[in-house]
Write a protein that holds these residues in place. Structure first.
Motif, PDB file in Angstrom:
ATOM      1  N   GLY A  23       0.858  -1.341  -0.045  1.00 52.10           N
ATOM      2  CA  GLY A  23      -0.085   0.076   0.001  1.00 52.10           C
ATOM      3  C   GLY A  23       0.828   1.195   0.037  1.00 52.10           C
ATOM      4  O   GLY A  23       0.504   2.273  -0.646  1.00 52.10           O
ATOM      5  N   GLY A  24       1.953   1.366   0.637  1.00 48.70           N
ATOM      6  CA  GLY A  24       2.867   2.511   0.764  1.00 48.70           C
ATOM      7  C   GLY A  24       3.552   2.565  -0.400  1.00 48.70           C
ATOM      8  O   GLY A  24       4.130   3.368  -0.794  1.00 48.70           O
ATOM      9  N   SER A  25       3.773   1.497  -1.187  1.00 48.16           N
ATOM     10  CA  SER A  25       4.582   1.633  -2.369  1.00 48.16           C
ATOM     11  C   SER A  25       4.058   2.486  -3.476  1.00 48.16           C
ATOM     12  O   SER A  25       4.579   3.110  -4.224  1.00 48.16           O
ATOM     13  CB  SER A  25       5.005   0.264  -2.914  1.00 48.16           C
ATOM     14  N   PHE A  26       2.599   2.246  -3.594  1.00 48.35           N
ATOM     15  CA  PHE A  26       1.603   3.045  -4.331  1.00 48.35           C
ATOM     16  C   PHE A  26       1.984   4.603  -4.303  1.00 48.35           C
ATOM     17  O   PHE A  26       2.086   5.503  -5.200  1.00 48.35           O
ATOM     18  CB  PHE A  26       0.290   2.970  -4.556  1.00 48.35           C
ATOM     19  N   ILE A  27       2.034   4.953  -2.880  1.00 51.34           N
ATOM     20  CA  ILE A  27       2.210   6.384  -2.503  1.00 51.34           C
ATOM     21  C   ILE A  27       3.554   6.966  -2.885  1.00 51.34           C
ATOM     22  O   ILE A  27       3.727   7.967  -3.468  1.00 51.34           O
ATOM     23  CB  ILE A  27       1.839   6.711  -1.297  1.00 51.34           C
ATOM     24  N   LEU A  28       4.569   6.088  -2.730  1.00 55.39           N
ATOM     25  CA  LEU A  28       5.902   6.536  -2.924  1.00 55.39           C
ATOM     26  C   LEU A  28       6.063   6.650  -4.513  1.00 55.39           C
ATOM     27  O   LEU A  28       6.927   7.690  -4.809  1.00 55.39           O
ATOM     28  CB  LEU A  28       6.911   5.495  -2.525  1.00 55.39           C
ATOM     29  N   LYS A  29       5.753   5.599  -5.170  1.00 55.07           N
ATOM     30  CA  LYS A  29       5.836   5.702  -6.736  1.00 55.07           C
ATOM     31  C   LYS A  29       5.052   7.163  -7.341  1.00 55.07           C
ATOM     32  O   LYS A  29       5.553   7.545  -8.331  1.00 55.07           O
ATOM     33  CB  LYS A  29       5.304   4.565  -7.362  1.00 55.07           C
ATOM     34  N   ARG A  35       6.432  14.424  -8.831  1.00 58.80           N
ATOM     35  CA  ARG A  35       7.757  15.495  -8.552  1.00 58.80           C
ATOM     36  C   ARG A  35       8.234  15.626 -10.164  1.00 58.80           C
ATOM     37  O   ARG A  35       8.811  16.751 -10.367  1.00 58.80           O
ATOM     38  CB  ARG A  35       8.691  14.902  -7.674  1.00 58.80           C
ATOM     39  N   LEU A  36       8.413  14.454 -10.929  1.00 58.23           N
ATOM     40  CA  LEU A  36       8.752  14.532 -12.192  1.00 58.23           C
ATOM     41  C   LEU A  36       7.890  15.501 -13.071  1.00 58.23           C
ATOM     42  O   LEU A  36       8.421  16.378 -13.747  1.00 58.23           O
ATOM     43  CB  LEU A  36       9.021  13.166 -12.956  1.00 58.23           C
ATOM     44  N   ALA A  37       6.619  15.341 -12.732  1.00 58.41           N
ATOM     45  CA  ALA A  37       5.628  16.068 -13.867  1.00 58.41           C
ATOM     46  C   ALA A  37       5.984  17.623 -13.331  1.00 58.41           C
ATOM     47  O   ALA A  37       5.922  18.242 -14.185  1.00 58.41           O
ATOM     48  CB  ALA A  37       4.265  15.627 -13.344  1.00 58.41           C
ATOM     49  N   SER A  38       6.193  18.012 -12.026  1.00 57.79           N
ATOM     50  CA  SER A  38       6.287  19.394 -11.719  1.00 57.79           C
ATOM     51  C   SER A  38       7.677  19.934 -12.119  1.00 57.79           C
ATOM     52  O   SER A  38       7.806  21.122 -12.392  1.00 57.79           O
ATOM     53  CB  SER A  38       6.290  19.486 -10.328  1.00 57.79           C
ATOM     54  N   ALA A  50      12.180   8.695 -17.204  1.00 58.92           N
ATOM     55  CA  ALA A  50      12.691   9.631 -16.288  1.00 58.92           C
ATOM     56  C   ALA A  50      12.621   9.249 -14.960  1.00 58.92           C
ATOM     57  O   ALA A  50      13.359   9.592 -14.254  1.00 58.92           O
ATOM     58  CB  ALA A  50      12.411  11.158 -16.296  1.00 58.92           C
ATOM     59  N   TYR A  51      11.615   8.633 -14.738  1.00 58.80           N
ATOM     60  CA  TYR A  51      11.553   8.066 -13.282  1.00 58.80           C
ATOM     61  C   TYR A  51      12.193   7.047 -12.917  1.00 58.80           C
ATOM     62  O   TYR A  51      12.608   6.834 -11.514  1.00 58.80           O
ATOM     63  CB  TYR A  51       9.953   7.477 -13.138  1.00 58.80           C
ATOM     64  N   LEU A  52      13.217   6.524 -13.388  1.00 61.94           N
ATOM     65  CA  LEU A  52      14.416   5.601 -13.270  1.00 61.94           C
ATOM     66  C   LEU A  52      15.463   6.516 -12.605  1.00 61.94           C
ATOM     67  O   LEU A  52      16.274   5.889 -11.630  1.00 61.94           O
ATOM     68  CB  LEU A  52      14.859   5.087 -14.626  1.00 61.94           C
ATOM     69  N   LYS A  53      15.365   7.759 -12.503  1.00 60.94           N
ATOM     70  CA  LYS A  53      16.423   8.773 -12.145  1.00 60.94           C
ATOM     71  C   LYS A  53      15.954   9.351 -10.603  1.00 60.94           C
ATOM     72  O   LYS A  53      16.527  10.091  -9.953  1.00 60.94           O
ATOM     73  CB  LYS A  53      16.847   9.701 -12.803  1.00 60.94           C
ATOM     74  N   GLU A  54      14.623   8.947 -10.445  1.00 59.08           N
ATOM     75  CA  GLU A  54      13.829   9.405  -9.197  1.00 59.08           C
ATOM     76  C   GLU A  54      14.037   8.672  -8.059  1.00 59.08           C
ATOM     77  O   GLU A  54      13.594   7.404  -7.842  1.00 59.08           O
ATOM     78  CB  GLU A  54      12.570   9.565  -9.343  1.00 59.08           C
ATOM     79  N   TRP A  55      14.272   9.192  -6.917  1.00 60.69           N
ATOM     80  CA  TRP A  55      14.742   8.025  -5.919  1.00 60.69           C
ATOM     81  C   TRP A  55      13.570   7.660  -5.053  1.00 60.69           C
ATOM     82  O   TRP A  55      13.321   6.443  -4.540  1.00 60.69           O
ATOM     83  CB  TRP A  55      15.661   8.574  -4.837  1.00 60.69           C
ATOM     84  N   TRP A  58      12.149   4.637  -6.787  1.00 63.42           N
ATOM     85  CA  TRP A  58      12.822   3.571  -6.434  1.00 63.42           C
ATOM     86  C   TRP A  58      12.535   2.962  -5.038  1.00 63.42           C
ATOM     87  O   TRP A  58      12.439   1.832  -4.861  1.00 63.42           O
ATOM     88  CB  TRP A  58      14.326   3.725  -6.813  1.00 63.42           C
ATOM     89  N   ALA A  59      12.232   4.031  -4.346  1.00 63.94           N
ATOM     90  CA  ALA A  59      11.749   3.439  -2.839  1.00 63.94           C
ATOM     91  C   ALA A  59      10.585   2.713  -3.043  1.00 63.94           C
ATOM     92  O   ALA A  59      10.195   1.827  -2.133  1.00 63.94           O
ATOM     93  CB  ALA A  59      11.753   4.787  -2.000  1.00 63.94           C
ATOM     94  N   GLY A  60       9.767   3.154  -3.813  1.00 65.50           N
ATOM     95  CA  GLY A  60       8.392   2.762  -3.900  1.00 65.50           C
ATOM     96  C   GLY A  60       8.484   1.337  -4.346  1.00 65.50           C
ATOM     97  O   GLY A  60       7.866   0.302  -4.248  1.00 65.50           O
TER      98      GLY A  60
END
Length: 358
Positions: A23-29, A35-38, A50-55, A58-60
């Motif tokens: 459940g928490g993984s969906f929130i992190l992703k 953040r990337l969209a902003s 580009a999400y491959l560069k977002e920590w 990866w945490a999600g």
């Protein structure tokens, strides 16, 4: 008996922690993608990576992997009748966390749905079977030879082939149940494979040479095939139909199929009394109702103004308008009013005559 009880609580803890991580993984992703969209990066839906560069993303992903591993291990300790329905808690965790960290509004229906999921899961935990029927791969092999399970497996494979090759090409794009039924019936076999592999891995850590067993590798191959089919048709369902429609229907059909397969293969229900069976079914139905409320009405804006008139209060704190409550007149008060009425009328008439005089 103490060992079985300890395994039960280990499996329960793993299942609950799995729901929290998933459940928490969906929130992190989601936070990572927002953040990337902003920042103006190319979004994943538009083919960007580009999400491959977002920590945060990866945490999600790590959180989801941890949750799936915990869920995999839970099947080695607890009955599938308990582990599978508790997957609904991941939906609850995701809904609650999204209201706090993603500013997604959780209306009254969603809050009631979350409460029902918790209550239903609690009832299922209380009444779930605590005795594990299968503790080794050799016992699993004997269970797989049971005529009842063989008939069930043949029916599952046959119905899946009919749905895939005959029904899906004609009605898959129109009816949401077609793809979901394929995922659900195949999913019952995949959970059985996971259960067997979990028992095998448990024996492997105990020093038993299970890697030499043909059954271990047969279960692994069957699991890969079943999961591949599930992912394929679940993605088709999500691509065509609304997620709020697919998720609750898939949960209901998938969990029902798993519980039916578990009852036939592992016969966990035979160790339960009538109260336990009724409690488990009641808890499952309660979870279904909670999932339905959580998803079916999540896009409906339910505010104070939407309440019925008799539930709202006026500006002065009184319901039904601005006037306070006034007791209805009794027969005695009506009689007194009729007696006083002529006197008041004559006095008012005299005063009115006096006022009209020049």
């Amino acid at each position: 008996m103490d060992g079985n009880r300890m395994d039960f609580y280990i499996g329960l803890s793993l299942a609950v922690s799995s729901s929290v991580f998933i459940g928490g993984s969906f929130i992190l992703k989601k936070k990572g993608l927002l953040r990337l969209a902003s920042k103006g990066s190319t979004r994943a839906g538009q083919g960007g990576y580009a999400y491959l560069k977002e920590w945060l993303w990866w945490a999600g992903l790590i959180s989801m992997g941890t949750g799936e591993a915990a869920n995999f291990a839970a099947y080695a300790f607890a009955p599938a009748t308990l582990v599978t329905p508790l997957g609904a808690l991941s939906v609850l965790v995701s809904a609650v966390l999204s209201s706090y960290f993603l500013n997604e509004r959780l209306n009254v229906h969603g809050k009631i749905g979350c409460l029902l999921c918790v209550l239903g899961s609690t009832v299922m935990v209380i009444h779930a079977p605590q005795e594990e029927e299968v503790a080794s791969l050799s016992a699993m092999a004997e269970k797989l030879k049971d005529p009842g399970f063989i008939v069930f497996a043949v029916c599952v494979v046959g119905s899946s082939l009919v749905l895939i090759f005959a029904v899906a090409p004609r009605f898959g794009q129109k009816n949401v149940l077609v793809y979901i039924l394929i995922c659900s019936v195949i999913g019952s076999l995949s959970v059985s494979c996971v259960k067997g592999l979990g028992i095998g891995i448990k024996e492997l850590f105990a020093g038993i040479a299970v890697l030499k067993e043909p059954l271990f590798w047969s279960l692994l191959i069957c699991l890969v095939i079943c999961v591949s089919v599930q992912i394929n048709y679940l993605n088709k369902a999500l691509d065509i139909f609304n997620t709020s429609l697919v998720t609750p229907i898939y949960y209901v059909f998938f969990t029902t199929s798993v519980m039916a397969c578990s009852a036939i293969l592992f016969k966990e229900w035979l160790s339960m009394n009538t109260d336990g069976v009724v409690g488990t079914i009641s808890g499952f139905l309660t979870i279904i109702l909670g999932i339905f409320l959580l998803h079916a009405f999540k896009d409906i804006v339910f505010t104070f103004d939407s309440l019925p008139l008799f539930l709202r209060k006026g500006p002065q704190g009184f319901p039904w308008g601005h006037q306070p409550y006034v007791a209805l007149p009794s027969h005695e008060t009506q009689a007194e009013d009729e007696i006083k009425l002529p006197r008041e009328g004559s006095s008012k008439g005299g005063w009115g005559t006096h006022q009209r005089a020049p």
